[in-house]
Design an enzyme around this catalytic site. Structure first.
Site, PDB file in Angstrom:
ATOM      1  CG  LEU A 182     -32.842 -12.671  -8.445  1.00 15.45           C
ATOM      2  CD1 LEU A 182     -31.435 -13.076  -8.073  1.00 15.45           C
ATOM      3  CD2 LEU A 182     -33.566 -13.051  -9.834  1.00 15.45           C
ATOM      4  CD  GLU A 242     -24.565 -13.644 -13.336  1.00 14.41           C
ATOM      5  OE1 GLU A 242     -24.994 -13.091 -12.374  1.00 14.41           O
ATOM      6  OE2 GLU A 242     -24.929 -13.444 -14.401  1.00 14.41           O
ATOM      7  CB  CYS A 262     -12.644  -5.081  38.615  1.00 15.27           C
ATOM      8  SG  CYS A 262     -14.555  -4.740  38.462  1.00 15.27           S
ATOM      9  CE  LYS A 264     -31.172 -15.963  -0.445  1.00  9.91           C
ATOM     10  NZ  LYS A 264     -31.667 -15.318   0.549  1.00  9.91           N
ATOM     11  CE  LYS A 309     -30.061 -13.627  -4.131  1.00 14.21           C
ATOM     12  NZ  LYS A 309     -29.684 -12.465  -3.116  1.00 14.21           N
ATOM     13  CB  CYS A 362     -18.498  -4.170  35.063  1.00 10.28           C
ATOM     14  SG  CYS A 362     -17.152  -3.469  36.622  1.00 10.28           S
ATOM     15  CE  LYS A 376     -28.467 -13.114 -12.961  1.00  8.39           C
ATOM     16  NZ  LYS A 376     -27.372 -11.931 -13.024  1.00  8.39           N
ATOM     17  NE  ARG A 417     -33.616  -4.286  -5.013  1.00  7.31           N
ATOM     18  CZ  ARG A 417     -34.570  -4.673  -4.371  1.00  7.31           C
ATOM     19  NH1 ARG A 417     -34.564  -4.127  -3.126  1.00  7.31           N
ATOM     20  NH2 ARG A 417     -35.674  -5.121  -4.848  1.00  7.31           N
ATOM     21  CG  ASP A 437      -2.175  -1.090   1.191  1.00  9.07           C
ATOM     22  OD1 ASP A 437      -2.046  -1.579  -0.157  1.00  9.07           O
ATOM     23  OD2 ASP A 437      -2.720  -1.196   2.151  1.00  9.07           O
TER      24      ASP A 437
HETATM   25  S1  IVH Z   1     -29.518 -10.544 -11.108  1.00 13.00           S
HETATM   26  C1  IVH Z   1     -33.775  -9.259 -11.910  1.00 13.00           C
HETATM   27  N1  IVH Z   1     -27.053 -11.724 -10.340  1.00 13.00           N
HETATM   28  O1  IVH Z   1     -29.576 -10.225  -5.413  1.00 13.00           O
HETATM   29  C2  IVH Z   1     -32.528 -10.124 -11.447  1.00 13.00           C
HETATM   30  N2  IVH Z   1     -28.584 -10.365  -8.459  1.00 13.00           N
HETATM   31  O2  IVH Z   1     -32.689 -10.584  -5.077  1.00 13.00           O
HETATM   32  C3  IVH Z   1     -31.602  -8.976 -11.169  1.00 13.00           C
HETATM   33  N3  IVH Z   1     -27.398 -10.359  -6.305  1.00 13.00           N
HETATM   34  O3  IVH Z   1     -30.807  -7.099  -5.846  1.00 13.00           O
HETATM   35  C4  IVH Z   1     -30.454  -9.352 -10.091  1.00 13.00           C
HETATM   36  N4  IVH Z   1     -25.588 -11.498  -6.760  1.00 13.00           N
HETATM   37  O4  IVH Z   1     -28.477  -7.316  -5.008  1.00 13.00           O
HETATM   38  C5  IVH Z   1     -28.250 -11.002  -9.743  1.00 13.00           C
HETATM   39  N5  IVH Z   1     -25.263 -12.634  -9.659  1.00 13.00           N
HETATM   40  C6  IVH Z   1     -26.250 -11.863  -9.259  1.00 13.00           C
HETATM   41  C7  IVH Z   1     -26.488 -11.461  -7.823  1.00 13.00           C
HETATM   42  C8  IVH Z   1     -27.574 -10.602  -7.754  1.00 13.00           C
HETATM   43  C9  IVH Z   1     -26.365 -10.829  -5.796  1.00 13.00           C
HETATM   44  C10 IVH Z   1     -28.540  -9.530  -5.477  1.00 13.00           C
HETATM   45  C11 IVH Z   1     -29.053  -8.252  -6.111  1.00 13.00           C
HETATM   46  C12 IVH Z   1     -30.343  -8.563  -6.379  1.00 13.00           C
HETATM   47  C13 IVH Z   1     -30.851  -9.280  -5.442  1.00 13.00           C
HETATM   48  C14 IVH Z   1     -31.981 -10.140  -6.105  1.00 13.00           C
END
Ligand code: IVH
Length: 817
Positions: A84, A114, A410, A313, A116, A425, A289, A137, A34
């Site tokens: 989602l 992807e 103490c 999840k 999450k 305390c 997706k 958001r 750094d």
């Molecule tokens: S796509 C319509 N991709 O999850 C879909 N969201 O519940 C738009 N998030 O608000 C979101 N990783 O903050 C997407 N790889 C990912 C994500 C992701 C995290 C979050 C995002 C979104 C929330 C949806």
């Protein structure tokens, strides 16, 4: 340097800095420190200041921040930011897939998988290739404009170059604080006695809403992008959009995978189940997706979610572990936090040995009993939590956990206010962790400036009853001889329940064995992190046999330890052993275990216990026990401290007043009051009316002053400090009181000054009656502009209309030239 040379160097530096930013943010693999990075940046800023024409708005120097945002503007999203739907099982995933098939009428589609990311969703707007706005958001329809703060994230492209960049587009992603940064910030906060940030997500979200972007710049936020929106993008699929984002140098996490069917999605989920813990950001699932945009359109949306995407999840990972004991930690405000010590289990990629229990309610809620087997889970928090007890494994005669009634530090009886969950305390005066905070303030550089008294030394002096208030510091001179050999016990001890003292296993093994280095023991234990204590000790005996170092006696000593631990069956604390058990091995023939045990409940160090036991020991035993001790105070350290303490007696009254730590008296107020009243007596006897008549003194301050002087202990400390020769009145011809030409003025200096160093300019401003302010705001009367004042600061000052004067002009005002 001529402009041509400067231009070349600026280009070179910019390229180099951008390269290092990529290594740091995209690849988590920095090549330089750094410090070295800051040097490059500094050189660049200096050149850009000397040659303002060469300043490129996209220069990496434009990320250092400097803007203050008071209120974040609300901005309406042009496309709503949806959330989602969630799934938690394979069955639900298959059901989602079936809905997609039904919606499309065929199975000719791809999924894009992807991770999450668990951060803060953000939308970035680009116009004509330039980054123009960043919006959170919010409620999905509208969010906050956090452009100034997002601009400081060093790998967010400010300018997209090349052919075919649409006139306007939007990218969305997730801002996060890398785990490493989060841990670093919390370590610093802990050191400073500040409240810890709960988890990386909250930390990121808090950072985004900070008013001062230069602080944001230091926090090293990062961002992963996963969505591209706009009318003229010209791509048909999500995978092409992601490629485009990568080409434009947006940071895309390399965890994605395009797959042909739901089975492959399930494979992806499996593949990342454990692997995700190696990522720099917390993740709680996977997003899948539909890849093709036309197909997305066909599928459409429900009221809240797209029908073409869903999140899976992961179940929070849970493990079962045995409750060994409970440790009660005392914070600097006196708040008590119980911590469960668990037998080591591996969970989400790490070995867990402790879990926070928060407060007594939590223990009650769990109905925790001694020896219970509990389930631990790791959520977004770094410290795992206990979610439930396994009722089947509870012993029939197990006792419920009884919360401590007295402070483990103490011994004072704890209090609990009706409205609060935590016990406190109440012994603010002499409870060690609480005293520590006050003494640290007293010796601080801007107060009494005793820099030889760092946290560990102060802690040692407090723990061993040498000091409990500022006045005691000035008595250390007469106790020099007793200080020699005193332990500084950082991290080496821990207490359990009502204060039973434990020592790290590595120190214990180091003292018990011979010819094995501390390093060897340390490394060995690191490797055994997942084994419970007794198994670790057995493994250590094996290792001694392999090392062939004094095998018989070393293995024998470890055997003693194993047997004594079993015999006494004291509460267990992973990685630590009761000091009393170790001492018994050395002293057992001389004195009853019960006596050692009692002493180890009252004393905080081995040194203290030995003093209490008052035994006449042989040289050999003394030497062995010495190996158990922490670092000790030696001659050099002691004489340094004495010098610092003696020198502090010359600190002027205003510093002493600040050092006393009266609530609401900061540096400026201390200076104001010192100058107004001249002596501590006059301040003490001032009426509320007299105090309120001073510009800058309000009700709250009056109350704190009155409250402080109402307490006899405080008056006693001041009496003693006076006796030791500290300054409690303004010196008549005090060089620091030079005049009042800056009376009522609020001033900041920026850039390099010729006549003053950093702290000197503050003192000069104060000495002439001014107030020194440390950030640019419209409340400033003027800014003293030094040599290399940062361009962004300057721009801001100009925007706010704050006048800037040169150092020469400043000298004239205060009458020095
Ligand atoms: S796509 C319509 N991709 O999850 C879909 N969201 O519940 C738009 N998030 O608000 C979101 N990783 O903050 C997407 N790889 C990912 C994500 C992701 C995290 C979050 C995002 C979104 C929330 C949806």
């Amino acid at each position: 340097m001529n402009p041509q040379e400067a231009e070349k160097r600026i280009a070179q530096l910019s390229q180099e800095i951008n390269h290092h930013n990529t290594l740091y943010y995209q690849q988590s693999n920095p090549e330089i420190s750094d410090f070295e990075f800051d040097k490059l940046l500094e050189e660049l800023i200096q050149l850009e200041t000397s040659f303002p024409d060469l300043l490129d708005p996209d220069s990496p120097s434009q990320r250092v921040g400097g803007t203050i945002t008071k209120d974040f503007q609300t901005v309406v999203h042009s496309t709503r930011m949806l959330s989602l739907g969630n799934t938690y099982s394979k069955e639900e995933l298959l059901a989602f897939d079936e809905r997609v098939v039904k919606g499309l009428g065929h199975t000719d589609y791809e999924y894009f998988c992807e991770m999450k990311f668990d951060g803060v969703a953000i939308s970035l707007i680009y116009e004509n290739g330039r980054f123009v706005r960043a919006v959170t958001r919010g409620d999905g329809y509208r969010g906050d404009d956090v452009t100034a703060n997002v601009r400081t994230i060093r790998n967010i492209p400010l300018h997209i170059k090349g052919e075919g960049v649409p006139a306007r587009f939007e990218v969305r992603g997730e801002i996060f604080l890398p785990l490493k940064e989060f841990l670093k910030i919390n370590a610093e906060r802990e050191e400073a006695g500040d409240a810890l940030l709960a988890n990386p997500r909250n930390a990121a979200s808090g950072t985004l809403k900070m008013q001062d972007s230069s602080i944001v710049a230091k926090r090293r936020l990062n961002c992963y992008f996963y969505q591209l929106l706009g009318d003229e993008i010209g791509v048909e699929t999500h995978s092409d959009a992601i490629s485009l984002l990568e080409k434009w140098e947006f940071n895309v996490s390399q965890t994605y995978r395009k797959v042909g069917n739901i089975q492959e999605v399930i494979q992806y989920i499996e593949d990342w189940k454990e692997n995700r813990f190696t990522l720099p950001v917390d993740t709680d699932g996977v997003v899948l997706k539909v890849n093709n945009y036309d197909q997305r359109e066909e599928l459409g949306f429900t009221a809240k979610n797209p029908r073409w995407a869903i999140a899976y999840k992961y179940k929070a990972e849970s493990a079962e572990s045995e409750l060994l004991s409970i440790t009660y930690q005392v914070g600097r405000t006196g708040a008590i936090t119980p911590v469960a010590n668990l037998s080591p289990v591996s969970l989400a990629g790490t070995t867990v040995k402790r879990a926070s229990l928060h407060n007594a309610n939590e223990i009650e809620r769990l109905d925790l009993h001694e020896g219970d087997f509990v389930f631990v889970e790791k959520g977004g928090e770094i410290i795992p939590k206990i979610t439930a007890v396994n009722p089947d494994k509870r012993q029939a005669n197990a006792k419920p956990i009884s919360y401590i009634t007295h402070c483990p530090e103490c011994g004072t009886e704890l209090e609990r206010k009706e409205s609060e969950a935590k016990h406190y305390c109440p012994n603010a005066e002499s409870c060690p962790p609480q005293v520590l905070g006050r003494i640290e303030h007293f010796v601080h550089k801007r107060a009494m400036d005793i820099d030889s008294m760092g946290t560990e030394r102060i802690r040692a002096l407090i723990d061993q009853s040498f000091i409990s208030n500022p006045a005691d510091i000035y008595e250390l001179e007469s106790k020099k001889d007793e200080l020699l050999g005193l332990e500084m016990s950082q991290g080496q001890y821990e207490t359990e329940g009502d204060g039973l003292l434990y020592i790290t296993l590595e120190k214990a093994l180091f003292a018990l064995t011979e010819q094995i280095s501390f390093r060897q023991i340390h490394d060995f234990l690191l490797e055994q992190a997942e084994l419970p204590l007794l198994e670790t000790l057995r493994a250590f005996q094996e290792q001694i046999r392999i090392w062939k170092k004094k095998t018989a006696s070393n293995v024998g000593m470890v055997e003693y330890l194993i047997n004594h631990l079993k015999d006494h069956n004291l509460p267990k604390l992973e990685d630590y052993v009761p000091v009393a058990v170790v001492l018994e091995i050395f002293l057992g023939r001389r004195i009853a275990f019960e006596t050692i045990l009692q002493a180890s409940k009252l004393e905080g160090t081995v040194h203290g216990i030995l003093l209490k036991l008052n035994l006449d020991l042989s040289q050999e035993v003394t030497d062995r026990i010495k190996k158990l001790k922490a670092n000790t105070f030696q001659d050099g350290v002691i004489s340094n401290m004495m010098e610092g303490i003696a020198a502090s007696k010359n600190q002027p009254f205003e510093k002493v007043l600040f050092a006393l730590g009266i609530r609401n008296i900061g540096e400026n107020t201390a200076q104001l009051l010192a100058r107004h009243f001249g002596t501590i007596e006059k301040l003490e006897s001032a009426t509320s009316e007299q105090l309120l008549a001073i510009n800058g003194v309000g009700e709250t301050l009056v109350l704190s002053i009155k409250d402080f002087f109402a307490q006899e202990e405080n008056r006693e400390v001041i009496r003693r400090l006076k006796g030791y020769g500290l300054q409690f009145e303004i010196e008549q011809n005090d060089t620091r009181q030079l005049g009042n030409s800056l009376e009522g003025k609020r001033i900041l200096a920026s850039g390099k000054l010729v006549h003053f160093k950093r702290d000197e300019i503050k003192d000069a401003v104060i000495a002439h009656g001014g107030q020194y302010i440390s950030s640019v705001s419209k409340n400033l009367d003027f800014i003293i502009e030094g040599e290399d004042m940062g361009p962004s600061k300057k721009e801001k000052a100009q925007k706010l209309g704050v006048p800037m004067i040169s150092e020469e002009e400043f000298l004239k005002i205060i009458g020095t030239v």
